[in-house]
Design an enzyme around this catalytic site. Structure first.
Site, PDB file in Angstrom:
ATOM      1  N   HIS A 106       1.160   5.873 -13.977  1.00  0.00           N
ATOM      2  CA  HIS A 106      -0.090   6.077 -13.595  1.00  0.00           C
ATOM      3  C   HIS A 106      -0.604   7.246 -13.875  1.00  0.00           C
ATOM      4  CE1 HIS A 106       1.178   3.439 -10.245  1.00  0.00           C
ATOM      5  NE2 HIS A 106       1.910   3.955  -9.699  1.00  0.00           N
ATOM      6  N   HIS A 180      -2.185   5.058  -3.337  1.00  0.00           N
ATOM      7  CA  HIS A 180      -1.036   4.832  -3.246  1.00  0.00           C
ATOM      8  C   HIS A 180      -0.350   5.129  -1.868  1.00  0.00           C
ATOM      9  CE1 HIS A 180       3.024   3.949  -5.212  1.00  0.00           C
ATOM     10  NE2 HIS A 180       2.265   3.477  -6.218  1.00  0.00           N
ATOM     11  N   GLU A 313      -1.814  -1.482  -3.568  1.00  0.00           N
ATOM     12  CA  GLU A 313      -2.625  -1.003  -4.598  1.00  0.00           C
ATOM     13  C   GLU A 313      -3.959  -1.815  -5.271  1.00  0.00           C
ATOM     14  OE1 GLU A 313       0.460   0.667  -7.422  1.00  0.00           O
ATOM     15  OE2 GLU A 313       1.501   0.615  -5.610  1.00  0.00           O
TER      16      GLU A 313
HETATM   17  C1  GLA Z   1       4.256   1.517  -8.567  1.00  0.00           C
HETATM   18  C2  GLA Z   1       4.825   0.831  -9.080  1.00  0.00           C
HETATM   19  C3  GLA Z   1       6.177   0.851  -8.758  1.00  0.00           C
HETATM   20  C4  GLA Z   1       6.698   2.456  -8.039  1.00  0.00           C
HETATM   21  C5  GLA Z   1       5.532   2.926  -7.380  1.00  0.00           C
HETATM   22  C6  GLA Z   1       5.793   4.710  -7.637  1.00  0.00           C
HETATM   23  O1  GLA Z   1       3.669   1.058  -7.127  1.00  0.00           O
HETATM   24  O2  GLA Z   1       4.502  -0.339  -9.078  1.00  0.00           O
HETATM   25  O3  GLA Z   1       7.390   0.783  -9.902  1.00  0.00           O
HETATM   26  O4  GLA Z   1       6.924   3.610 -10.017  1.00  0.00           O
HETATM   27  O5  GLA Z   1       4.008   2.503  -8.125  1.00  0.00           O
HETATM   28  O6  GLA Z   1       7.052   4.968  -7.200  1.00  0.00           O
END
Ligand code: GLA
Length: 347
Positions: A106, A180, A313
């Site tokens: 991210h 998110h 997402e």
């Molecule tokens: C995204 C990733 C997950 C996790 C979340 C945050 O959704 O795919 O694996 O890391 O972010 O916790």
């Protein structure tokens, strides 16, 4: 339509965090913070008109800064994981922060989810909108290019939230933004979302390695990943399936059908709340909150259980510079990055 502003607190660095609540004529609202572009609340009715917040979050900035698994935030410069935290564009290789084992997650340690955005407000007859702007400097978190980013949240009288993401750059770079938010349409965050029904118009999904980086592309047919016909998230989540077992639930990119709309539908039978998502993006990562636990106390009092929320997402293929089964995608100086995802809440 109206926008109500309020002070949410100050970051550790002393930056003022402001909460912008977009209220439509029915009294239903979306609240956004200038910190991380976080969606802090979405207040919508159930079938009896009872209004509840349907997204996980906090009511203080300290928890967002110190103990938030990306609750509600703008995610980037690149959503998802970049393998080995490196990528190349032509002959140039860029090294990012390794904030998730050996990989980048991210956008890194101090990414867009921890950024103070400049907000402008627009109120019209049927729409209230906040636009968040941030100029990410060249090599911030290791990414090339001075990238000017604008994310707009538009809320209207049909209870639709449209999020548009725009960016331009002065040097070829990569960018792949999403939001998110963790949805729990019951509005009761002591529960999990395994009783929610989910439909995803996707014939294929991306299989992951144990470190959650993209590894292969598979058909959903005859697997627990087939959501083409709506089913509860819990129906197959405990199947004896390698991908579900190594990822401890769903945490996978689904490759969306390019024609059918809405591509994603989430519904909670008991409350009657439903969320229909329409996007121009290629994928949606469905993450069933596998890492959530009681150390996260939503809005300060509700200890969360695993799968207390589901993230949907929308994004381009994750890690497309390294994942060779998909077309790589960069943003060049004479191009504009533009993508729109809409969330329509009905009851
Ligand atoms: C995204 C990733 C997950 C996790 C979340 C945050 O959704 O795919 O694996 O890391 O972010 O916790």
């Amino acid at each position: 339509m109206n926008i109500v502003k309020g002070c949410f607190g100050k970051t550790k660095k002393g930056e003022t965090v402001t909460k912008y609540t977009l209220v439509n004529d029915h009294g239903y609202s979306v609240s956004v913070l200038n910190y991380g572009g976080i969606i802090n609340e979405i207040l919508v009715p159930d079938r009896h008109g009872i209004i509840k917040n349907v997204v996980l979050g906090y009511n203080n900035i300290v928890d967002y800064e110190e103990n938030a698994p990306y609750f509600g935030c703008i995610t980037g410069r690149t959503a998802g994981r970049i393998k080995d935290a490196t990528f190349s564009i032509g002959e140039d290789t860029y090294v990012l922060g390794k904030n998730d084992g050996n990989n980048n997650l991210h956008g890194g340690f101090n990414a867009l989810d921890k950024t103070i955005w400049n907000i402008t407000e627009v109120v019209e007859k049927d729409v209230a909108m906040v636009s968040l702007n941030y100029m990410s400097p060249h090599l911030e978190e290791g990414y090339p290019g001075n990238v000017d980013i604008i994310v707009s949240y538009k809320w209207d009288n049909t209870n639709q939230l449209s999020i548009s993401y725009r960016a331009t750059t002065d040097q070829e770079t990569i960018i792949n933004l999403t939001n998110h938010s963790y949805f729990n349409l019951s509005g009761d965050f002591s529960t999990d979302i395994l009783d929610h029904t989910l439909q995803i118009e996707a014939d294929r999904f991306i299989q992951l390695r144990k470190d959650l980086t993209p590894e292969d592309i598979s058909e959903v047919k005859d697997t627990p990943f087939d959501f083409r016909v709506a089913k509860t998230i819990g129906q197959d989540i405990n199947e004896n399936n390698r991908q579900l077992m190594i990822e401890n639930g769903y945490d996978h990119p689904f490759i969306l059908d390019s024609i059918k709309r809405p591509q994603i539908t989430l519904a909670h039978e008991r409350s009657g709340r439903k969320l229909s998502i329409t996007t121009d993006e290629t994928c949606v990562v469905c993450y069933t909150g596998n890492f959530l636990n009681a150390k996260f106390k939503a809005y300060d009092e509700v200890p969360l259980k695993k799968s207390a929320g589901v993230c949907l997402e929308t994004q381009y293929y994750p890690d497309s510079q390294n994942f060779k089964l998909v077309p790589s995608k960069t943003l060049k100086p004479y191009e504009a990055y533009l993508t729109v995802t809409s969330y329509h809440f009905t009851n």
